[in-house]
Write a protein that holds these residues in place. Structure first.
Motif, PDB file in Angstrom:
ATOM      1  N   ASN A   2       0.826  -1.201   0.000  1.00 49.73           N
ATOM      2  CA  ASN A   2       0.000   0.000   0.000  1.00 49.73           C
ATOM      3  C   ASN A   2       0.864   1.258   0.000  1.00 49.73           C
ATOM      4  N   PHE A   3       0.206   2.350  -0.368  1.00 51.81           N
ATOM      5  CA  PHE A   3       0.911   3.620  -0.520  1.00 51.81           C
ATOM      6  C   PHE A   3       0.219   4.689   0.305  1.00 51.81           C
ATOM      7  N   TRP A   4       1.031   5.569   0.906  1.00 51.57           N
ATOM      8  CA  TRP A   4       0.509   6.540   1.865  1.00 51.57           C
ATOM      9  C   TRP A   4       1.188   7.887   1.702  1.00 51.57           C
ATOM     10  N   LEU A   5       0.579   8.874   2.340  1.00 47.56           N
ATOM     11  CA  LEU A   5       1.221  10.179   2.452  1.00 47.56           C
ATOM     12  C   LEU A   5       1.077  10.621   3.903  1.00 47.56           C
ATOM     13  N   VAL A   6       2.188  11.031   4.505  1.00 43.09           N
ATOM     14  CA  VAL A   6       2.131  11.559   5.866  1.00 43.09           C
ATOM     15  C   VAL A   6       2.598  13.003   5.859  1.00 43.09           C
ATOM     16  N   LYS A   7       1.999  13.776   6.758  1.00 46.19           N
ATOM     17  CA  LYS A   7       2.304  15.200   6.831  1.00 46.19           C
ATOM     18  C   LYS A   7       2.958  15.531   8.150  1.00 46.19           C
ATOM     19  N   GLN A   8       3.847  16.485   8.099  1.00 44.38           N
ATOM     20  CA  GLN A   8       4.391  17.019   9.330  1.00 44.38           C
ATOM     21  C   GLN A   8       4.866  18.444   9.049  1.00 44.38           C
ATOM     22  N   GLU A   9       4.735  19.288  10.063  1.00 47.45           N
ATOM     23  CA  GLU A   9       5.304  20.626   9.947  1.00 47.45           C
ATOM     24  C   GLU A   9       6.808  20.514  10.142  1.00 47.45           C
ATOM     25  N   PRO A  10       7.588  21.067   9.209  1.00 50.54           N
ATOM     26  CA  PRO A  10       9.046  20.933   9.328  1.00 50.54           C
ATOM     27  C   PRO A  10       9.602  21.577  10.591  1.00 50.54           C
ATOM     28  N   SER A  11       8.863  22.531  11.165  1.00 47.10           N
ATOM     29  CA  SER A  11       9.333  23.127  12.421  1.00 47.10           C
ATOM     30  C   SER A  11       9.181  22.145  13.584  1.00 47.10           C
ATOM     31  N   LYS A  12       8.365  21.109  13.383  1.00 43.80           N
ATOM     32  CA  LYS A  12       8.201  20.091  14.423  1.00 43.80           C
ATOM     33  C   LYS A  12       9.084  18.875  14.159  1.00 43.80           C
ATOM     34  N   TYR A  13       9.045  18.374  12.935  1.00 43.52           N
ATOM     35  CA  TYR A  13       9.932  17.259  12.563  1.00 43.52           C
ATOM     36  C   TYR A  13      10.109  17.306  11.052  1.00 43.52           C
ATOM     37  N   SER A  14      11.319  17.623  10.634  1.00 40.03           N
ATOM     38  CA  SER A  14      11.550  17.855   9.206  1.00 40.03           C
ATOM     39  C   SER A  14      12.115  16.619   8.513  1.00 40.03           C
ATOM     40  N   VAL A 118      -2.529  11.574   7.883  1.00 40.68           N
ATOM     41  CA  VAL A 118      -2.079  10.287   7.341  1.00 40.68           C
ATOM     42  C   VAL A 118      -3.151   9.819   6.372  1.00 40.68           C
ATOM     43  N   MET A 119      -2.797   9.672   5.092  1.00 38.81           N
ATOM     44  CA  MET A 119      -3.833   9.333   4.111  1.00 38.81           C
ATOM     45  C   MET A 119      -3.322   8.329   3.096  1.00 38.81           C
ATOM     46  N   PRO A 120      -4.229   7.487   2.579  1.00 33.89           N
ATOM     47  CA  PRO A 120      -3.808   6.516   1.574  1.00 33.89           C
ATOM     48  C   PRO A 120      -3.743   7.143   0.178  1.00 33.89           C
ATOM     49  N   LEU A 121      -2.873   6.580  -0.649  1.00 35.04           N
ATOM     50  CA  LEU A 121      -2.809   6.946  -2.060  1.00 35.04           C
ATOM     51  C   LEU A 121      -2.938   5.667  -2.873  1.00 35.04           C
ATOM     52  N   THR A 122      -3.473   5.790  -4.089  1.00 36.28           N
ATOM     53  CA  THR A 122      -3.461   4.624  -4.979  1.00 36.28           C
ATOM     54  C   THR A 122      -2.079   4.510  -5.597  1.00 36.28           C
ATOM     55  N   LYS A 123      -1.806   3.318  -6.138  1.00 33.29           N
ATOM     56  CA  LYS A 123      -0.508   3.109  -6.789  1.00 33.29           C
ATOM     57  C   LYS A 123      -0.335   4.098  -7.943  1.00 33.29           C
ATOM     58  N   LYS A 124      -1.421   4.353  -8.652  1.00 34.80           N
ATOM     59  CA  LYS A 124      -1.374   5.278  -9.776  1.00 34.80           C
ATOM     60  C   LYS A 124      -0.986   6.680  -9.310  1.00 34.80           C
ATOM     61  N   GLU A 125      -1.635   7.126  -8.226  1.00 32.84           N
ATOM     62  CA  GLU A 125      -1.331   8.452  -7.693  1.00 32.84           C
ATOM     63  C   GLU A 125       0.112   8.518  -7.206  1.00 32.84           C
ATOM     64  N   PHE A 126       0.527   7.436  -6.564  1.00 31.89           N
ATOM     65  CA  PHE A 126       1.899   7.382  -6.046  1.00 31.89           C
ATOM     66  C   PHE A 126       2.903   7.503  -7.185  1.00 31.89           C
ATOM     67  N   LYS A 127       2.654   6.748  -8.262  1.00 30.75           N
ATOM     68  CA  LYS A 127       3.554   6.783  -9.429  1.00 30.75           C
ATOM     69  C   LYS A 127       3.600   8.167 -10.060  1.00 30.75           C
ATOM     70  N   LEU A 128       2.424   8.777 -10.193  1.00 32.70           N
ATOM     71  CA  LEU A 128       2.352  10.106 -10.801  1.00 32.70           C
ATOM     72  C   LEU A 128       3.204  11.109 -10.022  1.00 32.70           C
TER      73      LEU A 128
END
Length: 140
Positions: A2-14, A118-128
């Motif tokens: 599976n493919f994911w995207l995680v977010k963080q503020e760089p001032s907290k953890y870059s 924290v969110m899922p991505l499809t393989k297609k989105e990940f590749k793009l």
DNA sequence: GCCAACGTTGGC
DNA sequence: GCCAACGTTGGC
């Protein structure tokens, strides 16, 4: 996988700190939807690391090295973390604008659900997105 | 169980 | 730094 995207503020953890650390546990998630996504992650899954607020761009790729376990930063049993390791930095960071301007990516959660960390991505989105970052990862 | 109040996130 | 969006809390 599976493919994911995680977010963080760089001032907290870059991303830069992540590279230095070589491995981290992804703590501090206090949202059920994000938590559920963490629990679904399997060892070897790939993630994008996005800098929110400052930069607003995807910096690189990471992988899951340990599946969900209780968050050591709290006694509250509801919350979990996963372990992550950097895989590769993007040659070119992919910005939120780049994603919004792409007809096949303008409706992903990063755009539509701006507060989800924290969110899922499809393989297609990940590749793009990988292609937009001019970056290659084995097995994708 | 509803919903107003409150706190937080994150784009601008 | 502001504020809209949204998730959570707590009084009723």
């Amino acid at each position: 996988m599976n493919f994911w995207l995680v977010k963080q503020e760089p001032s907290k953890y870059s991303w830069e700190q992540f590279i230095k650390d070589k491995e981290t546990y992804w703590d501090g998630v206090r949202n059920y939807q994000a938590r559920n996504n963490l629990q679904t992650m399997k060892k070897g899954d790939l993630l994008f690391f996005y800098h929110s607020v400052i930069g607003k761009e995807i910096k690189g790729v990471a992988k899951v090295t340990k599946e969900a376990y209780p968050d050591p930063s709290t006694d509250d049993a509801r919350w979990v973390v996963v372990n992550l390791q950097p895989v590769t930095a993007f040659k070119i960071p992919v910005t939120l604008d780049d994603i919004k301007n792409h007809p096949e990516l303008d409706s992903i959660a990063l755009v539509k659900q701006s507060r989800l960390s924290v969110m899922p991505l499809t393989k297609k989105e990940f590749k793009l997105i990988l292609n937009m970052g001019k970056t290659k990862v084995a097995g994708v």
